[in-house]
Scaffold this active site. Structure first.
Site, short mmCIF file in Angstrom:
data_model
loop_
_atom_site.label_atom_id
_atom_site.label_comp_id
_atom_site.label_asym_id
_atom_site.label_seq_id
_atom_site.Cartn_x
_atom_site.Cartn_y
_atom_site.Cartn_z
N GLU A 284 0.97 -1.14 0.00
CA GLU A 284 0.11 0.02 0.07
C GLU A 284 0.97 1.18 0.00
O GLU A 284 0.79 2.09 0.83
CB GLU A 284 -1.02 0.11 1.13
CG GLU A 284 -1.94 -1.20 1.14
CD GLU A 284 -2.99 -0.92 2.16
OE1 GLU A 284 -2.86 0.00 3.01
OE2 GLU A 284 -4.03 -1.81 2.09
N GLU B 109 -5.15 -8.43 -0.33
CA GLU B 109 -5.95 -8.31 0.98
C GLU B 109 -7.42 -7.89 0.61
O GLU B 109 -7.96 -7.12 -0.17
CB GLU B 109 -5.53 -6.95 1.65
CG GLU B 109 -4.26 -7.01 2.32
CD GLU B 109 -3.72 -6.07 3.02
OE1 GLU B 109 -4.88 -5.07 3.65
OE2 GLU B 109 -2.40 -5.70 3.26
O1 AHR Z 1 -5.09 -5.90 7.22
C1 AHR Z 1 -5.09 -4.67 7.82
C2 AHR Z 1 -4.29 -3.62 7.18
O2 AHR Z 1 -5.12 -3.15 6.13
C3 AHR Z 1 -2.89 -4.02 6.65
O3 AHR Z 1 -1.99 -4.09 7.38
C4 AHR Z 1 -2.93 -2.98 5.43
O4 AHR Z 1 -1.91 -3.18 4.30
C5 AHR Z 1 -4.26 -2.55 4.91
O5 AHR Z 1 -4.39 -1.11 5.07
#
Ligand code: AHR
Length: 493
Positions: A173, A292
């Site tokens: 990110e 994610e």
């Molecule tokens: O999964 C929780 C968080 O969400 C992670 O650390 C990050 O990559 C995202 O913003």
């Protein structure tokens, strides 16, 4: 509701699911590692400190690949802190989650845990506070057989055989202002391509994922992917996507429609990646790593709210308790991923244990399944094979979905949400055709009429249903199976 019609044909195929589509994620965050997969003092812990009760549930959940060590955490992580004699490992302030990292668990322990769970490891490198040099050193430490300082260091640490990690994420990110050393797409693109080159010079068999923007709602979305791929196109196989679904607005119909935005997101990233390819007259296709995804909103906090006095070790944060409607939205997300099996070749449920997770534990106590455990287990266990292109004739509804996280509040309009969301998977080897079907009506049953062509003989082998009259019902330590799939025969219950 009127009959909903579905037409399937054995030869009309979207693509074949890659085993890596069924991945999950372990971050140094809250009690995911400490008190989650690793708890040396737990009664079920083995000699490595791995909780066997958690491992048993992980086997049932059946994730295939595991992303580690972050997440936001990786953008400040020195991998060197987490290897070598545990007593000599430094304690550090973790600025991602405002806690203390003891480094009692690191890369080698993670690899051992993956081997014990029969899961492929996916490692992320720090391209926030660190650089391409630290990234290539980690590849050498992990994957080079021996005879160099770093590979011999691994051997000295007790791991004679190379870890042979194939899948690597180039940071996390990196467009997010919350990230340690966030970057512009040009800054990130440059560092990512240099890291990629050197990592592959050390081990040409690895595959790399460049960071896409942190979400579709980000102001950077679109231009970020374009610019980053302009830099990295020749050196990476994947671009990443992240999505967390929410019900902030208390609008359940919009919430369970919101997985359709994942379909749009995937289509848009594919279009951008293919535009970059077209500009180069290249037939290379960049694949998508949806590394994610989940439902997450109740325990989402800004950095200021994360600060707890005393920089705690493994504080119980992001411990989202999932209810029945979360499982429905989550199941819809599984269907979105399956229906893009031609381009989404890896995906990670974020995360695995305690932290926005399908598995919950009590430190020193039991482990149990959250509601979202069940759709994921079905997704992974029955989602392997050829995804058939379903033609669906379903009534629709309109929804407006609020995504207020990040710099702007955004409403996404969903003008025609089909009440039925469905994926059909044909596992040729097992001789199984599995239908994943989500009824998005909050008031009515859905009579489903499915016409299936091209198969000589089909009979119903099993039918499982996750449903409950109370959409807010949850599983707890005391009632761990309050929400669980009903089998055929029990369906009248
Ligand atoms: O999964 C929780 C968080 O969400 C992670 O650390 C990050 O990559 C995202 O913003």
């Amino acid at each position: 509701m009127r009959n909903v019609d579905v037409l399937l044909h054995r030869d009309f195929v979207i693509g074949t699911t890659d085993p890596r589509l069924f991945g999950a994620f372990v971050e140094h965050l809250g009690r995911c590692v400490y008190g989650g997969i690793f708890e040396p003092d737990h009664p079920t812990a083995d000699k490595n400190g791995f909780r066997q009760d958690v491992l048993a549930l992980v086997r049932e959940l059946a994730p295939t690949i595991m992303r580690y060590p972050g997440g936001n955490f990786v953008s400040g992580y020195n991998w060197e802190d987490g290897v070598g004699p545990v007593a000599r490992r430094p304690r550090r302030l973790d600025l991602a989650w405002m806690s203390t990292e003891t480094n009692a668990f690191g890369t080698n322990e993670f690899i051992d845990w993956c081997r014990a769970a029969a899961i492929e490891p996916m490692l992320a490198v720090n391209l926030g506070t660190r650089d391409a040099d630290a990234a290539r050193n980690l590849v050498e430490y992990c994957n080079h057989p021996g005879g160099t300082a770093l590979s011999d260091l691994r051997r000295e640490h007790g791991w004679a055989r190379p870890h042979d990690v194939k899948f690597w994420c180039l940071g996390n990110e990196m467009d997010g202002p919350w990230q340690m050393e966030a970057k512009t797409p040009e800054e990130y693109g440059r560092i990512a391509v240099e890291a990629a080159k050197m990592m592959k010079w050390i081990d040409p068999t690895i595959e790399l994922a460049a960071c896409g923007s942190s979400g579709r709602r980000m102001p950077t979305f679109g231009r970020w992917e374009d610019a980053v791929l302009e830099h990295t196109f020749d050196h990476v196989e994947f671009i990443s996507l992240h999505t967390y679904l929410n019900n902030y607005a208390g609008d359940t119909a919009a919430f369970i429609a919101s997985c359709d935005l994942m379909d749009n997101f995937i289509d848009e990233v594919v279009a951008i990646a293919d535009t970059v390819a077209a500009r180069r007259r290249s037939d290379k296709r960049i694949m998508l790593s949806f590394d994610e995804w989940n439902v997450w909103y109740r325990t989402r906090r800004g950095r200021d709210a994360r600060v707890k006095p005393g920089w705690p070790v493994a504080p119980p944060i992001l411990e989202e308790i999932y209810n029945m409607e979360d499982a429905l939205a989550f199941g819809g997300a599984c269907i979105s991923l399956l229906n893009h099996a031609n381009r989404v070749k890896a995906a990670c449920l974020a995360q695995l244990v305690n932290v926005i997770a399908p598995i919950m534990t009590e430190t020193g106590g039991p482990a149990w399944r959250q509601t979202i455990f069940h759709p994921f287990a079905h997704f992974s266990n029955f989602g392997r094979g050829r995804v058939l292109r379903a033609v669906i004739d379903s009534p629709t509804y309109t929804a407006s979905y609020l995504d207020p996280n990040g710099p702007q509040d955004l409403y996404f309009r969903l003008p025609a949400v089909p009440y039925l969301k469905l994926a059909a998977i044909h596992d040729e080897k097992a001789g199984l055709l599995t239908l994943f079907a989500l009824n998005r009506s909050l008031t009515e049953d859905m009579p489903l009429q499915v016409r299936i062509e091209g198969f000589s003989r089909l009979e119903v082998a099993q039918s499982l249903q996750l449903c409950d009259a109370d959409l807010k019902a949850v599983n707890t330590k005391e009632a761990p199976d309050r929400i669980a799939p009903l089998r055929r025969g029990e369906l009248g219950r």
